[in-house]
Design a protein around this motif. Structure first.
Motif, short mmCIF file in Angstrom:
data_model
loop_
_atom_site.label_atom_id
_atom_site.label_comp_id
_atom_site.label_asym_id
_atom_site.label_seq_id
_atom_site.Cartn_x
_atom_site.Cartn_y
_atom_site.Cartn_z
N GLU A 222 0.82 -1.21 0.00
CA GLU A 222 0.00 0.00 0.00
C GLU A 222 0.86 1.27 0.00
OE1 GLU A 222 -3.47 0.27 0.48
OE2 GLU A 222 -3.99 -1.85 0.66
N HIS A 223 2.14 1.14 -0.36
CA HIS A 223 3.02 2.30 -0.27
C HIS A 223 2.51 3.43 -1.16
CE1 HIS A 223 6.76 4.69 -0.32
NE2 HIS A 223 7.04 4.05 0.80
N GLU A 224 2.33 4.60 -0.56
CA GLU A 224 1.66 5.70 -1.26
C GLU A 224 2.41 6.14 -2.52
OE1 GLU A 224 1.41 8.91 1.45
OE2 GLU A 224 3.59 9.08 1.77
N ASP A 225 3.73 6.01 -2.54
CA ASP A 225 4.50 6.44 -3.70
C ASP A 225 4.24 5.57 -4.94
OD1 ASP A 225 5.57 8.42 -2.21
OD2 ASP A 225 7.50 7.43 -1.85
N SER A 226 3.69 4.38 -4.73
CA SER A 226 3.55 3.45 -5.85
C SER A 226 2.17 3.49 -6.49
CB SER A 226 3.84 2.01 -5.38
OG SER A 226 2.89 1.59 -4.43
N TYR A 227 1.21 4.23 -5.91
CA TYR A 227 -0.15 4.17 -6.43
C TYR A 227 -0.25 4.66 -7.88
CZ TYR A 227 -4.89 5.37 -7.57
OH TYR A 227 -6.08 5.49 -8.24
N THR A 228 0.34 5.80 -8.18
CA THR A 228 0.22 6.38 -9.53
C THR A 228 0.74 5.40 -10.58
OG1 THR A 228 0.45 8.61 -8.65
CG2 THR A 228 0.82 8.32 -11.00
N TYR A 229 1.88 4.77 -10.28
CA TYR A 229 2.48 3.83 -11.21
C TYR A 229 1.62 2.58 -11.37
CZ TYR A 229 6.03 0.60 -13.10
OH TYR A 229 6.72 -0.32 -13.87
N ARG A 230 1.18 2.00 -10.25
CA ARG A 230 0.37 0.78 -10.31
C ARG A 230 -0.98 1.05 -10.99
NH1 ARG A 230 4.39 -2.24 -10.13
NH2 ARG A 230 5.31 -2.78 -8.12
N ASN A 231 -1.56 2.21 -10.74
CA ASN A 231 -2.82 2.54 -11.37
C ASN A 231 -2.66 2.68 -12.89
OD1 ASN A 231 -4.82 5.12 -12.18
ND2 ASN A 231 -5.78 3.53 -10.92
N HIS A 232 -1.52 3.27 -13.30
CA HIS A 232 -1.23 3.37 -14.73
C HIS A 232 -1.08 1.98 -15.35
CE1 HIS A 232 0.58 4.82 -18.47
NE2 HIS A 232 1.55 3.95 -18.29
N GLN A 233 -0.40 1.08 -14.64
CA GLN A 233 -0.26 -0.29 -15.13
C GLN A 233 -1.62 -0.97 -15.26
OE1 GLN A 233 2.71 -1.65 -12.11
NE2 GLN A 233 3.90 -2.30 -13.90
N LEU A 234 -2.48 -0.75 -14.28
CA LEU A 234 -3.80 -1.36 -14.31
C LEU A 234 -4.59 -0.91 -15.54
CD1 LEU A 234 -6.00 -3.08 -12.96
CD2 LEU A 234 -6.66 -1.05 -11.63
N LYS A 235 -4.49 0.36 -15.87
CA LYS A 235 -5.20 0.87 -17.04
C LYS A 235 -4.70 0.19 -18.32
CE LYS A 235 -6.18 5.35 -14.93
NZ LYS A 235 -5.82 6.80 -14.90
N ILE A 236 -3.39 -0.02 -18.42
CA ILE A 236 -2.85 -0.72 -19.59
C ILE A 236 -3.34 -2.16 -19.62
CG2 ILE A 236 -0.74 -1.59 -20.68
CD1 ILE A 236 0.69 0.91 -19.76
N ARG A 237 -3.41 -2.79 -18.46
CA ARG A 237 -3.89 -4.17 -18.38
C ARG A 237 -5.34 -4.27 -18.87
NH1 ARG A 237 -2.57 -7.99 -14.37
NH2 ARG A 237 -0.32 -8.25 -14.18
N VAL A 238 -6.17 -3.34 -18.45
CA VAL A 238 -7.57 -3.36 -18.90
C VAL A 238 -7.64 -3.16 -20.41
CG1 VAL A 238 -9.79 -2.18 -18.74
CG2 VAL A 238 -8.48 -2.64 -16.66
N ARG A 239 -6.76 -2.31 -20.93
CA ARG A 239 -6.71 -2.11 -22.38
C ARG A 239 -6.24 -3.39 -23.09
NH1 ARG A 239 -3.54 3.56 -22.56
NH2 ARG A 239 -3.43 3.15 -24.80
N ASN A 240 -5.36 -4.16 -22.45
CA ASN A 240 -4.99 -5.47 -23.01
C ASN A 240 -6.21 -6.39 -23.10
OD1 ASN A 240 -1.73 -5.67 -21.31
ND2 ASN A 240 -2.30 -4.70 -23.24
N ILE A 241 -7.03 -6.40 -22.04
CA ILE A 241 -8.24 -7.23 -22.06
C ILE A 241 -9.19 -6.76 -23.16
CG2 ILE A 241 -10.23 -8.01 -20.72
CD1 ILE A 241 -7.50 -9.07 -19.73
#
Length: 520
Positions: A222-241
């Protein structure tokens, strides 16, 4: 000694291939080199040619990436227990065949491939006209091969399983047949400076915070510094789906079995999605945010999320369960806009890995998405009981505290049974398999009456007749109109027909009364 993935539970023999999609994937920005997908699908055993061999677990080119994350495990263990482990699926890819042999001219003639086909893929089983589809999303540091056990099982039960190698930098590695490759965290430097990356790596390695206190896994996750990066990755993953759905639609319009073996034999009205960890968040986000209300695009009918890591979806403050939160209201509005017709969703978790903030996200999503969302636990399990770690190297995984206290084989069978049951009821509409011994029982089921009592309740009378019995069991239950469980829907669709089901052997009398009311 070479390890072997346990044989799958279903009646079909399975094949597996890795396919590189470079056209008709709709989103070149999210996948500039195309989309690499791993597929598993049912085949006919009596039509296999002798040159076709069972697949190794992983191609040898993946070895340095696997060993890098498994150090200090000896190289020989990584090679014998993982890279060269035997699977149960056949393949025409000579680079991952056991006892590699060249694909012979007889082989090419046997499968009647058109000239120029790059590989003589094994045809999909002819036992049925079409098969439902499950899209599988792998976890962080993962690749589709890490979920061979569960994917083979689903394919053996009559599903086409399609697992993309995600292009967001969360895959262990994506090795394209063109020679290009995408490494883990490939885009991390776009979000952090060199000093920030060094500090983050040091934090993960030492697990000591700036205040000198030891950090738990949830603190790191849950490290706050990683949210923006992980959220960006999630968006790419959904676009892969979304790209997978787009490609499947093109393949329906113009089937190409020489490029994609299940082409022309997929039931695209029955597409479900499943994922583990980061893949669980991907599966849920795809269900919620891809437009499921349009009739001109393929849609996802149900979702199974395995021990999900939901932090990339939103920080915990946006899942405020106790009051109004402006950011969360935007999140809620977005969900409600795309999810006008909630579909069945299952949160299937370990009981020794999840943490409070993550559970709160699941609770709120369950409340938001309605009656068709369920959550279950598998006792004595941890996060890696849901991938192949517990199958391939259980002793090492337990020493590293990666799997739980339960027997890996027993936990694995329970996982497979719960997943099979969920998709069988909500996607294939076939019924239940026994959790106790894995057997199937044919039951004739008839809903004799579905009678509304008033505006809020309905009387359901259910009749069951098992094989060998002459007297049916009858149940009556008054239920709220909003709580028609998926099983009731499946039964009503199958009224007066013989379907595969296993209610009596699987459930106790008390559980039967809870689901169907008292026997009359």
């Amino acid at each position: 000694m070479t390890k072997t993935i346990p044989p799958p539970t279903g009646p079909y023999v399975t094949a597996t291939e890795t396919v590189h999609w470079t056209t008709d994937i709709d989103d070149k920005k999210a996948a500039p080199n195309g989309l690499l997908v791993k597929i598993w699908y049912p085949i006919d055993a009596d039509k296999l040619h002798k040159d076709v061999k069972k697949s190794r677990y992983m191609p040898k080119e993946m070895f340095p990436y696997m060993w890098n994350i498994l150090k200090p495990m000896p190289k020989v263990v990584v090679k014998t227990h993982i890279m060269n482990a035997r699977t149960n699926s056949y393949t025409t890819n000579k680079h991952v065949q056991h006892r590699r042999t060249a694909i012979s001219l007889l082989h090419r003639k046997h499968y009647e491939q058109k000239p120029g086909a790059h590989a003589p893929y094994i045809p999909i089983s002819s036992q049925r006209d079409s098969y439902p589809v499950i899209i599988f999303s792998h976890g962080l540091y993962g690749v589709p091969e890490h979920y061979t056990y569960i994917c083979e099982n689903m394919a053996s039960n009559g599903y086409v399983v399609i697992a993309p190698y995600h292009t967001d930098g969360s895959s262990l590695a994506v090795l394209y047949p063109t020679g290009d490759h995408l490494d883990f965290d490939a885009y991390r430097s776009d979000f952090y400076s060199t000093d920030q990356i060094r500090q983050q790596d040091e934090l993960v390695k030492k697990k000591i915070g700036p205040d000198g206190k030891r950090l738990s896994f949830s603190d790191l996750a849950e490290h706050e510094d990683s949210y923006t990066y992980r959220n960006h990755q999630l968006k790419i993953r959904v676009r892969n789906i979304k790209s997978v759905l787009c490609k499947l639609q093109f393949l329906e319009l113009e089937p190409k079995p020489s490029e994609f073996p299940p082409s022309g034999h997929m039931n695209l009205d029955k597409i479900g999605i499943m994922g583990h960890s980061f893949g669980g968040a991907t599966a849920i986000s795809s269900m919620l945010f891809l437009d499921q209300t349009r009739t001109d695009v393929l849609t996802l009918k149900c979702c199974c999320a395995l021990d999900s890591y939901l932090f990339p979806m939103a920080p915990v403050e946006e899942f405020d369960l106790n009051g109004y939160n402006e950011k969360f209201e935007k999140f809620r509005t977005r969900i409600q806009r795309f999810r006008k017709h909630p579909s069945p969703m299952l949160f299937l978790n370990s009981d020794e890995w999840q943490w409070e903030k993550n559970i709160n996200r699941m609770k709120y999503l369950s409340d938001l998405c309605g009656e068709k969302v369920n959550d279950e636990e598998i006792k004595g399990t941890k996060h890696h009981n849901f991938d192949d770690a517990s199958i391939l190297f259980p002793h090492i995984s337990r020493l590293g505290k990666q799997i739980g206290s339960s027997d890996p084989e027993i936990a694995g069978r329970e996982l497979i049974t719960k997943v099979e049951n969920f998709f069988s009821v909500n996607l294939a509409k076939q019924g239940y398999r026994s959790l106790r011994d894995g057997t199937l029982t044919t039951v004739t089921q008839t809903i004799t009456t579905i009678a509304p009592l008033d505006s809020s309740t309905t009387l359901i009378r259910t009749e069951m007749l098992e094989d060998g019995d002459t007297t049916p069991k009858r149940f009556e239950q008054v239920v709220p109109n909003a709580s028609f469980v998926p099983f009731i829907s499946a039964v009503s669709e199958s009224a007066n027909q013989s379907i595969l089901c296993d209610m009596p052997p699987t459930f106790s009398d008390a559980e039967m009364r809870e689901m169907f009311g008292p026997q009359v």
